[in-house]
Motif scaffolding. Sequence first.
Motif, mmCIF file in Angstrom:
data_model
loop_
_atom_site.group_PDB
_atom_site.id
_atom_site.type_symbol
_atom_site.label_atom_id
_atom_site.label_comp_id
_atom_site.label_asym_id
_atom_site.label_seq_id
_atom_site.Cartn_x
_atom_site.Cartn_y
_atom_site.Cartn_z
ATOM 1 N N ARG A 1 -28.000 -6.306 114.935
ATOM 2 C CA ARG A 1 -28.271 -5.193 114.022
ATOM 3 C C ARG A 1 -27.099 -4.221 113.989
ATOM 4 O O ARG A 1 -26.702 -3.750 112.919
ATOM 5 C CB ARG A 1 -29.540 -4.461 114.466
ATOM 6 C CG ARG A 1 -30.807 -5.304 114.419
ATOM 7 C CD ARG A 1 -31.917 -4.649 115.221
ATOM 8 N NE ARG A 1 -33.086 -5.512 115.358
ATOM 9 C CZ ARG A 1 -33.988 -5.377 116.327
ATOM 10 N NH1 ARG A 1 -33.842 -4.428 117.266
ATOM 11 N NH2 ARG A 1 -35.031 -6.200 116.388
ATOM 12 N N LYS A 2 -26.562 -3.933 115.164
ATOM 13 C CA LYS A 2 -25.436 -3.013 115.237
ATOM 14 C C LYS A 2 -24.231 -3.564 114.487
ATOM 15 O O LYS A 2 -23.531 -2.823 113.780
ATOM 16 C CB LYS A 2 -25.075 -2.757 116.705
ATOM 17 C CG LYS A 2 -23.915 -1.775 116.893
ATOM 18 C CD LYS A 2 -23.660 -1.503 118.369
ATOM 19 C CE LYS A 2 -22.492 -0.537 118.550
ATOM 20 N NZ LYS A 2 -22.236 -0.253 119.986
ATOM 21 N N THR A 3 -23.982 -4.871 114.616
ATOM 22 C CA THR A 3 -22.859 -5.488 113.917
ATOM 23 C C THR A 3 -23.006 -5.342 112.415
ATOM 24 O O THR A 3 -22.045 -5.011 111.704
ATOM 25 C CB THR A 3 -22.753 -6.979 114.285
ATOM 26 O OG1 THR A 3 -22.528 -7.095 115.688
ATOM 27 C CG2 THR A 3 -21.609 -7.641 113.524
ATOM 28 N N MET A 4 -24.217 -5.569 111.898
ATOM 29 C CA MET A 4 -24.458 -5.453 110.466
ATOM 30 C C MET A 4 -24.272 -4.020 109.980
ATOM 31 O O MET A 4 -23.680 -3.783 108.915
ATOM 32 C CB MET A 4 -25.877 -5.931 110.132
ATOM 33 C CG MET A 4 -26.184 -7.373 110.523
ATOM 34 S SD MET A 4 -25.169 -8.590 109.672
ATOM 35 C CE MET A 4 -25.883 -8.542 108.044
ATOM 36 N N VAL A 5 -24.771 -3.066 110.757
ATOM 37 C CA VAL A 5 -24.649 -1.661 110.365
ATOM 38 C C VAL A 5 -23.198 -1.204 110.454
ATOM 39 O O VAL A 5 -22.686 -0.535 109.539
ATOM 40 C CB VAL A 5 -25.561 -0.777 111.243
ATOM 41 C CG1 VAL A 5 -25.240 0.699 111.038
ATOM 42 C CG2 VAL A 5 -27.027 -1.046 110.916
ATOM 43 N N TYR A 6 -22.501 -1.549 111.531
ATOM 44 C CA TYR A 6 -21.110 -1.146 111.682
ATOM 45 C C TYR A 6 -20.227 -1.761 110.591
ATOM 46 O O TYR A 6 -19.308 -1.122 110.084
ATOM 47 C CB TYR A 6 -20.600 -1.538 113.071
ATOM 48 C CG TYR A 6 -20.805 -0.470 114.114
ATOM 49 C CD1 TYR A 6 -22.001 0.231 114.178
ATOM 50 C CD2 TYR A 6 -19.825 -0.168 115.043
ATOM 51 C CE1 TYR A 6 -22.203 1.213 115.132
ATOM 52 C CE2 TYR A 6 -20.006 0.812 116.005
ATOM 53 C CZ TYR A 6 -21.207 1.509 116.038
ATOM 54 O OH TYR A 6 -21.398 2.492 116.981
ATOM 55 N N ARG A 7 -20.540 -3.010 110.240
ATOM 56 C CA ARG A 7 -19.755 -3.644 109.182
ATOM 57 C C ARG A 7 -19.996 -2.926 107.844
ATOM 58 O O ARG A 7 -19.088 -2.813 107.024
ATOM 59 C CB ARG A 7 -20.105 -5.121 109.074
ATOM 60 C CG ARG A 7 -19.045 -5.927 108.287
ATOM 61 C CD ARG A 7 -19.429 -7.374 108.164
ATOM 62 N NE ARG A 7 -19.285 -8.088 109.435
ATOM 63 C CZ ARG A 7 -20.264 -8.761 110.019
ATOM 64 N NH1 ARG A 7 -21.459 -8.819 109.447
ATOM 65 N NH2 ARG A 7 -20.062 -9.394 111.164
ATOM 66 N N HIS A 8 -21.202 -2.431 107.661
ATOM 67 C CA HIS A 8 -21.482 -1.666 106.441
ATOM 68 C C HIS A 8 -20.690 -0.353 106.440
ATOM 69 O O HIS A 8 -20.176 0.064 105.383
ATOM 70 C CB HIS A 8 -22.976 -1.369 106.324
ATOM 71 C CG HIS A 8 -23.334 -0.604 105.085
ATOM 72 N ND1 HIS A 8 -23.385 -1.185 103.845
ATOM 73 C CD2 HIS A 8 -23.626 0.719 104.894
ATOM 74 C CE1 HIS A 8 -23.706 -0.274 102.933
ATOM 75 N NE2 HIS A 8 -23.857 0.882 103.548
ATOM 76 N N ILE A 9 -20.574 0.295 107.574
ATOM 77 C CA ILE A 9 -19.768 1.514 107.669
ATOM 78 C C ILE A 9 -18.306 1.190 107.355
ATOM 79 O O ILE A 9 -17.606 1.973 106.695
ATOM 80 C CB ILE A 9 -19.917 2.154 109.060
ATOM 81 C CG1 ILE A 9 -21.371 2.596 109.289
ATOM 82 C CG2 ILE A 9 -18.975 3.341 109.216
ATOM 83 C CD1 ILE A 9 -21.671 3.057 110.707
ATOM 84 N N ALA A 10 -17.850 0.032 107.816
ATOM 85 C CA ALA A 10 -16.486 -0.399 107.485
ATOM 86 C C ALA A 10 -16.336 -0.595 105.977
ATOM 87 O O ALA A 10 -15.285 -0.285 105.401
ATOM 88 C CB ALA A 10 -16.145 -1.686 108.224
ATOM 89 N N TRP A 11 -17.388 -1.108 105.336
ATOM 90 C CA TRP A 11 -17.348 -1.265 103.878
ATOM 91 C C TRP A 11 -17.222 0.092 103.190
ATOM 92 O O TRP A 11 -16.413 0.253 102.262
ATOM 93 C CB TRP A 11 -18.620 -1.974 103.402
ATOM 94 C CG TRP A 11 -18.745 -2.027 101.906
ATOM 95 C CD1 TRP A 11 -18.083 -2.871 101.059
ATOM 96 C CD2 TRP A 11 -19.576 -1.192 101.081
ATOM 97 N NE1 TRP A 11 -18.443 -2.620 99.760
ATOM 98 C CE2 TRP A 11 -19.364 -1.593 99.737
ATOM 99 C CE3 TRP A 11 -20.470 -0.162 101.332
ATOM 100 C CZ2 TRP A 11 -20.012 -0.986 98.665
ATOM 101 C CZ3 TRP A 11 -21.122 0.442 100.267
ATOM 102 C CH2 TRP A 11 -20.890 0.028 98.956
ATOM 103 N N LEU A 12 -17.993 1.065 103.624
ATOM 104 C CA LEU A 12 -17.891 2.412 103.073
ATOM 105 C C LEU A 12 -16.486 2.966 103.249
ATOM 106 O O LEU A 12 -15.921 3.580 102.333
ATOM 107 C CB LEU A 12 -18.895 3.338 103.761
ATOM 108 C CG LEU A 12 -20.383 3.143 103.442
ATOM 109 C CD1 LEU A 12 -21.225 3.934 104.433
ATOM 110 C CD2 LEU A 12 -20.675 3.594 102.017
#
Length: 353
Positions: free
Chosen positions: A114-125
Amino acid sequence: MLTKARYSVKDMLQWTRWELIGFIIFSSIITVLHQLFDFTFFKIPWTPVAVVGTAVAFIIGFQNNAAYGRIWEARKIWGGIVNTSRSWGMKTKDMITNEYTEEKVPEERLIQERKTMVYRHIAWLTALRHAMRSPKKWEVFEYHRTNREWSKMMHIPERDISLEEAISPYLSKEEQAYILQKNNKAAAILYLQSGHLRQLKEQKLLWEFSFLDLENVLQELFTLQGKSERIKNFPYPRQYATLSHYFVLIFVILLPFAIIPEFSGIGDKIATKYPIIGFNFVWLAVPFYTIVSWIFHTMQRIGTVGENPFEGSANDVPISTISRGIEIDLRQLLDEEVDQIPKQFKEQFDVQM
């Protein structure tokens, strides 16, 4: 963007001070030539100048409406990014589970996924806001001296921190290497997200219908990214912007040759009873001309700085603040410690970044 809560007259005068000084000097020179050197042939009938002024007002109004429309559309797009990002965080937290696995995996691994998915989304932002801040040839904000002064005072995060440094806390080294070699780095991150979802589905950590739901969220993020890129990469038509600039210039050049003779004529009538007042009445044309020209010029500049809502002016969409706000929400959703979560970007001169 920087979004300023309100502007004072002092702010506006400071922003346009050089043009204001130019209007005063120009009108004073024409008045001196007319009044003291008897250059009375410097005269244009008021009617054609008024017609030109009316046409210029329509053009400026059109430009300002179009510029505001671009700003408002950009704000709605990034509002959609806020809502979709929260949905992404909620769904990844609740849908990545052991419910359909044949062999249960440790809870620590689920938390890490879950953390990987959320952190990757922050990287997208982060990648998207850096792309939106990248300069384009048609962006003219810093062509003006006072705008360059503003830029030197402000510290826009995307200009102070490189993309590589900004995304490093959120991606593995392998993913960073993959992303940085792509032209569209934000899209590449979404491709990684989709591939990760597929792996989770194959491992049965993600139900098939949950997989489809999360893929739909990614599709919505692609759509919002494309809309934001459309505004960034398609400028306000330069023919309208350029003509607006030149028409205002023509108007402010012609205006004193109509205003000064009018004030001079009024002064001649007054001089029959009040000679001193009548002789000096023409000098009122200087402040009158300055006010009218300043209004037209300032409205034209407001439309110009609003054409590109990610350029870095005080009228832009505050994508840095929006992105950091999303990051704070998502990391709080992961129950991270308060001291591990970055603070919101500080306002500068009452302006959000």
